[in-house]
Write an enzyme that holds these catalytic residues in place. Structure first.
Site, short mmCIF file in Angstrom:
data_model
loop_
_atom_site.label_atom_id
_atom_site.label_comp_id
_atom_site.label_asym_id
_atom_site.label_seq_id
_atom_site.Cartn_x
_atom_site.Cartn_y
_atom_site.Cartn_z
N LYS A 20 0.84 -1.21 0.00
CA LYS A 20 0.00 0.00 0.00
C LYS A 20 0.87 1.25 0.00
O LYS A 20 0.65 2.19 -0.77
CB LYS A 20 -0.92 0.02 1.24
CG LYS A 20 -1.80 -1.20 1.39
CD LYS A 20 -2.68 -1.13 2.63
CE LYS A 20 -1.94 -1.10 3.95
NZ LYS A 20 -1.21 -2.36 4.27
N ARG A 25 11.99 -5.85 4.94
CA ARG A 25 11.82 -4.40 4.68
C ARG A 25 12.82 -3.58 5.50
O ARG A 25 13.04 -3.83 6.68
CB ARG A 25 10.40 -3.97 5.05
CG ARG A 25 10.24 -2.46 5.00
CD ARG A 25 8.81 -2.01 5.00
NE ARG A 25 8.06 -2.47 6.16
CZ ARG A 25 6.75 -2.28 6.30
NH1 ARG A 25 6.07 -1.65 5.36
NH2 ARG A 25 6.14 -2.73 7.37
N ARG A 70 -0.07 -9.20 13.30
CA ARG A 70 -0.69 -8.14 12.49
C ARG A 70 -1.58 -8.75 11.39
O ARG A 70 -2.63 -8.21 11.06
CB ARG A 70 0.40 -7.26 11.85
CG ARG A 70 1.06 -6.31 12.85
CD ARG A 70 2.39 -5.81 12.37
NE ARG A 70 2.33 -5.03 11.15
CZ ARG A 70 3.38 -4.83 10.33
NH1 ARG A 70 4.56 -5.36 10.63
NH2 ARG A 70 3.26 -4.09 9.26
N ARG A 88 11.62 -1.65 11.05
CA ARG A 88 10.53 -1.24 11.95
C ARG A 88 10.39 -2.22 13.11
O ARG A 88 10.58 -3.42 12.94
CB ARG A 88 9.21 -1.18 11.16
CG ARG A 88 8.94 0.16 10.55
CD ARG A 88 7.77 0.20 9.61
NE ARG A 88 6.54 -0.45 10.07
CZ ARG A 88 5.40 -0.41 9.38
NH1 ARG A 88 5.33 0.25 8.24
NH2 ARG A 88 4.33 -1.02 9.83
N ARG A 111 -9.47 0.87 9.08
CA ARG A 111 -9.07 -0.51 9.38
C ARG A 111 -10.12 -1.25 10.17
O ARG A 111 -9.94 -2.44 10.46
CB ARG A 111 -7.80 -0.48 10.22
CG ARG A 111 -6.53 -0.51 9.42
CD ARG A 111 -5.42 -0.24 10.39
NE ARG A 111 -4.32 -1.14 10.23
CZ ARG A 111 -3.19 -0.79 9.62
NH1 ARG A 111 -3.06 0.39 9.09
NH2 ARG A 111 -2.22 -1.64 9.56
P1 AP5 Z 1 4.91 -1.58 1.82
O1 AP5 Z 1 4.58 -0.77 0.61
O2 AP5 Z 1 5.58 -0.91 2.97
O3 AP5 Z 1 3.59 -2.35 2.31
P2 AP5 Z 1 2.35 -1.83 3.15
O4 AP5 Z 1 1.15 -2.51 2.62
O5 AP5 Z 1 2.33 -0.34 3.19
O6 AP5 Z 1 2.75 -2.46 4.55
P3 AP5 Z 1 2.75 -1.85 6.02
O7 AP5 Z 1 3.45 -2.87 6.88
O8 AP5 Z 1 3.30 -0.47 6.06
O9 AP5 Z 1 1.26 -1.86 6.34
P4 AP5 Z 1 0.60 -1.88 7.70
O10 AP5 Z 1 -0.79 -1.70 7.30
O11 AP5 Z 1 0.86 -3.05 8.57
O12 AP5 Z 1 1.36 -0.72 8.50
P5 AP5 Z 1 0.93 0.73 8.93
O13 AP5 Z 1 2.13 1.54 8.90
O14 AP5 Z 1 -0.29 1.18 8.22
O15 AP5 Z 1 5.81 -2.82 1.35
C1 AP5 Z 1 6.28 -3.77 2.28
C2 AP5 Z 1 7.63 -4.34 1.80
O16 AP5 Z 1 7.41 -5.05 0.58
C3 AP5 Z 1 8.70 -3.28 1.47
O17 AP5 Z 1 9.97 -3.78 1.80
C4 AP5 Z 1 8.60 -3.09 -0.04
O18 AP5 Z 1 9.83 -2.70 -0.60
C5 AP5 Z 1 8.21 -4.51 -0.48
N1 AP5 Z 1 7.36 -4.52 -1.68
C6 AP5 Z 1 6.38 -3.64 -2.03
N2 AP5 Z 1 5.83 -4.00 -3.19
C7 AP5 Z 1 6.48 -5.14 -3.57
C8 AP5 Z 1 6.34 -6.01 -4.70
N3 AP5 Z 1 5.45 -5.78 -5.65
N4 AP5 Z 1 7.15 -7.09 -4.75
C9 AP5 Z 1 8.07 -7.35 -3.79
N5 AP5 Z 1 8.24 -6.56 -2.70
C10 AP5 Z 1 7.45 -5.47 -2.61
O19 AP5 Z 1 0.47 0.49 10.45
C11 AP5 Z 1 1.40 0.15 11.45
C12 AP5 Z 1 0.69 0.09 12.80
O20 AP5 Z 1 0.13 1.39 13.12
C13 AP5 Z 1 -0.50 -0.85 12.89
O21 AP5 Z 1 -0.12 -2.19 13.19
C14 AP5 Z 1 -1.31 -0.21 14.03
O22 AP5 Z 1 -0.75 -0.50 15.28
C15 AP5 Z 1 -1.13 1.29 13.75
N6 AP5 Z 1 -2.17 1.83 12.86
C16 AP5 Z 1 -1.98 2.39 11.64
N7 AP5 Z 1 -3.15 2.77 11.09
C17 AP5 Z 1 -4.11 2.44 11.99
C18 AP5 Z 1 -5.52 2.54 11.99
N8 AP5 Z 1 -6.21 3.06 10.95
N9 AP5 Z 1 -6.19 2.08 13.07
C19 AP5 Z 1 -5.53 1.57 14.14
N10 AP5 Z 1 -4.20 1.41 14.20
C20 AP5 Z 1 -3.49 1.84 13.13
#
Ligand code: AP5
Length: 213
Positions: free
Chosen positions: A13, A127, A171, A160, A88
């Site tokens: 994402k 990552r 997660r 991270r 979410r």
């Molecule tokens: P990346 O693009 O970073 O993936 P992502 O889907 O953004 O993954 P995240 O881990 O950031 O999502 P998340 O939803 O768990 O975390 P968030 O920060 O929102 O890609 C991942 C890896 O894959 C990278 O190394 C990239 O290079 C690689 N990659 C990408 N595309 C690729 C491809 N096509 N092929 C191969 N490799 C590829 O949330 C973190 C925490 O914050 C949550 O756990 C929660 O505690 C809190 N939080 C955030 N938002 C909320 C909410 N709305 N409500 C409650 N808690 C929340």
């Protein structure tokens, strides 16, 4: 354009949101990035959020809803935005709908990026993120030219705290239980497009573009 990127942790994402921001000229609004910044700055919000984030749990709805309501009122969101990691839960989706109504706006599209679980674990354990500019790397599939250093700004790369395998698995369970129901919710509203998230970043970017017309 107002757009939601839905998908499990590691679906790509953030990667796709950054590319879309460059192409569409609208901001990426990532609740994860906002919360991590608050943690790094040691604010009250950061201290509250950290314990949830470190164990891979969701931060309480009222906290993230407040963050989003404030963020969407900022001038750079007037022409649209890409929501990455929000909503979410069903209460978050309902709060977003109310916020949009109060701003006389509506959601244009919801893209659900779909990737098998074992690929997600590999993506997240490998990552690395730049401390300076936030650029993302992967130790195997997109390593930096110089180990541990960002190609763009030269700052150091870090892993991270929630990208440890045990936390990743938690997660993913949280995603299935609390976030995946939103796929059916937005499908019911006629807003959902499914995107195959397997393949190269560029291939997925092209699928995203086709889905957005
Ligand atoms: P990346 O693009 O970073 O993936 P992502 O889907 O953004 O993954 P995240 O881990 O950031 O999502 P998340 O939803 O768990 O975390 P968030 O920060 O929102 O890609 C991942 C890896 O894959 C990278 O190394 C990239 O290079 C690689 N990659 C990408 N595309 C690729 C491809 N096509 N092929 C191969 N490799 C590829 O949330 C973190 C925490 O914050 C949550 O756990 C929660 O505690 C809190 N939080 C955030 N938002 C909320 C909410 N709305 N409500 C409650 N808690 C929340």
């Amino acid at each position: 354009m107002r757009l939601i990127l839905l998908g499990p942790p590691g679906a790509g994402k953030g990667t796709q949101a950054k590319l879309l921001t460059g192409r569409l000229g609208i901001p990426q609004v990532s609740t994860g990035d906002i919360l991590r910044q608050a943690v790094a700055q040691g604010t009250e919000l950061g201290r509250e959020a950290k314990s949830f984030m470190d164990r891979g749990a969701l931060v309480p709805d009222e906290v993230v809803i407040g963050i989003i309501e404030e963020r969407l009122r900022k001038p750079d969101c007037a022409r649209g935005y890409i929501l990455d990691g929000f909503p979410r839960t069903l209460p978050q989706a309902e709060a977003l709908a109310r916020a949009l109504t109060s701003l006389h706006a509506s959601m244009d599209r919801v893209l659900s990026v779909e990737v098998p679980e074992e690929d997600l674990v590999k993506r997240l354990t490998g990552r690395r993120v730049c401390r300076g500019c936030g650029n993302m790397y992967h130790v195997d599939t997109s390593p930096p030219r110089k180990a541990g250093r960002c190609d763009t700004c030269g700052d150091s790369l870090y892993q991270r705290d929630d990208d440890k395998e045990e936390t990743i698995r938690h997660r993913l369970r949280v995603y299935k239980e609390q976030t995946q129901p939103l796929v059916a919710y937005y499908e019911g509203l006629g807003l959902l497009e499914r995107i195959d998230g397997q393949g190269t970043v560029e291939e997925i970017s092209q699928r995203v573009h086709r889905a957005l017309g």
